[in-house]
Write a protein that holds these residues in place. Structure first.
Motif, PDB file in Angstrom:
ATOM      1  N   ASN A  15       0.609  -1.125   0.023  1.00 33.62           N
ATOM      2  CA  ASN A  15      -0.003   0.030  -0.015  1.00 33.62           C
ATOM      3  C   ASN A  15       0.703   1.252   0.072  1.00 33.62           C
ATOM      4  OD1 ASN A  15       0.999   0.088   2.708  1.00 33.62           O
ATOM      5  ND2 ASN A  15      -0.884   0.038   3.538  1.00 33.62           N
ATOM      6  N   CYS A  18       3.193   2.819  -4.863  1.00 33.81           N
ATOM      7  CA  CYS A  18       2.872   3.108  -5.952  1.00 33.81           C
ATOM      8  C   CYS A  18       3.903   4.004  -6.756  1.00 33.81           C
ATOM      9  CB  CYS A  18       1.417   3.855  -5.732  1.00 33.81           C
ATOM     10  SG  CYS A  18       1.458   5.281  -4.708  1.00 33.81           S
ATOM     11  N   ALA A 134      -6.530   9.562  -4.975  1.00 33.29           N
ATOM     12  CA  ALA A 134      -7.366   8.462  -5.308  1.00 33.29           C
ATOM     13  C   ALA A 134      -8.710   8.282  -5.163  1.00 33.29           C
ATOM     14  CB  ALA A 134      -6.851   7.108  -4.620  1.00 33.29           C
ATOM     15  N   HIS A 165      -1.885   9.073  -3.974  1.00 29.40           N
ATOM     16  CA  HIS A 165      -1.417   7.956  -4.798  1.00 29.40           C
ATOM     17  C   HIS A 165      -0.809   8.439  -6.138  1.00 29.40           C
ATOM     18  CE1 HIS A 165      -1.930   4.043  -6.674  1.00 29.40           C
ATOM     19  NE2 HIS A 165      -2.738   4.484  -7.605  1.00 29.40           N
ATOM     20  N   GLY A 187      -1.923   0.729  -9.000  1.00 26.79           N
ATOM     21  CA  GLY A 187      -2.594   0.073  -8.089  1.00 26.79           C
ATOM     22  C   GLY A 187      -3.598  -0.898  -8.681  1.00 26.79           C
TER      23      GLY A 187
END
Length: 220
Positions: A15, A18, A134, A165, A187
């Motif tokens: 998580n 990215c 995001a 993100h 993602g």
């Protein structure tokens, strides 16, 4: 005019990575050795959290010329109580502030309009790394059913907090009335996505992003 760069998509493994995976896509696009980048990353201390200035520094360490555009230099104190940042910002602040000093010549203060990003894509044919919220970015091609369209509309109302993100801007598609943005999302498993220019601007200019983006140039 339509332009979509032939970027290979990679999916993130956790998580927090990215941004790192976006760099892997850039490294691959430049036909560089990704194993060397992995070695570089393995020796890079970032507390499992990467800021855009980290990513700029890693690009330079990989011999890729790049410029960071942002509206905030360093770690803004306005983020101290934001849930997304509050667990990370204290331990990251010293590293981030030092990197901004070290990379001062490669940091430009100010926001870039879409026209500047489009011009860069056309001129240099290199992808751009963009920090987005995001919760506000909605892919047109991923909304394949009535249910998913409903969920996509509902989620921003349920989860109103910022969710940082990184995505890779790889092109645009135009028709007579609309302009769509193509981007690679680390993602997602099938991570080539499309959104409207208006939605893309909304997501990249949301509070928390500092309107961070990195433009890549020629090999050094």
């Amino acid at each position: 005019m339509n332009l979509v760069l032939p970027v290979t998509h990679f999916k993130q493994n956790s998580n927090w990575d990215c941004g790192v995976v976006c760099l892997q896509m850039i490294i691959d696009y430049y036909h560089y050795d990704r194993s060397k980048f992995k070695t570089l990353l393995d020796n890079y201390e970032c507390n499992h959290s990467t800021w855009t200035i980290d990513l700029l520094h890693l690009l330079h360490q990989s011999n890729i010329s790049a410029i960071l555009h942002t509206i905030t230099i360093g770690c803004s104190q306005s983020y101290d109580n934001i849930p997304y940042y509050e667990k990370l910002i204290d331990k990251d602040r010293r590293r981030v502030d030092q990197l901004f000093k070290d990379e001062a010549a490669n940091v430009k203060l100010g926001c870039l309009p879409w026209s500047a990003l489009k011009e860069h894509l056309v001129k240099y044919r290199t992808p751009c790394l963009v920090l987005i919220d995001a919760n506000q970015l909605q892919c047109c091609t991923c909304q394949s059913t009535t249910w998913t369209r409903f969920v996509d509309k509902l989620l921003p109302m349920i989860s109103s907090s910022y969710q940082g993100h990184y995505v890779l801007l790889i092109g645009f598609i135009e028709d007579e009335t609309n302009e769509f943005i193509r981007y690679a999302d680390p993602g997602k498993t099938d991570g080539f996505c499309t959104t409207t220019r208006e939605n893309f601007d909304q997501a990249r200019r949301a509070f928390g992003t500092d309107e961070d983006l990195i433009l890549c140039y020629e090999k050094q």
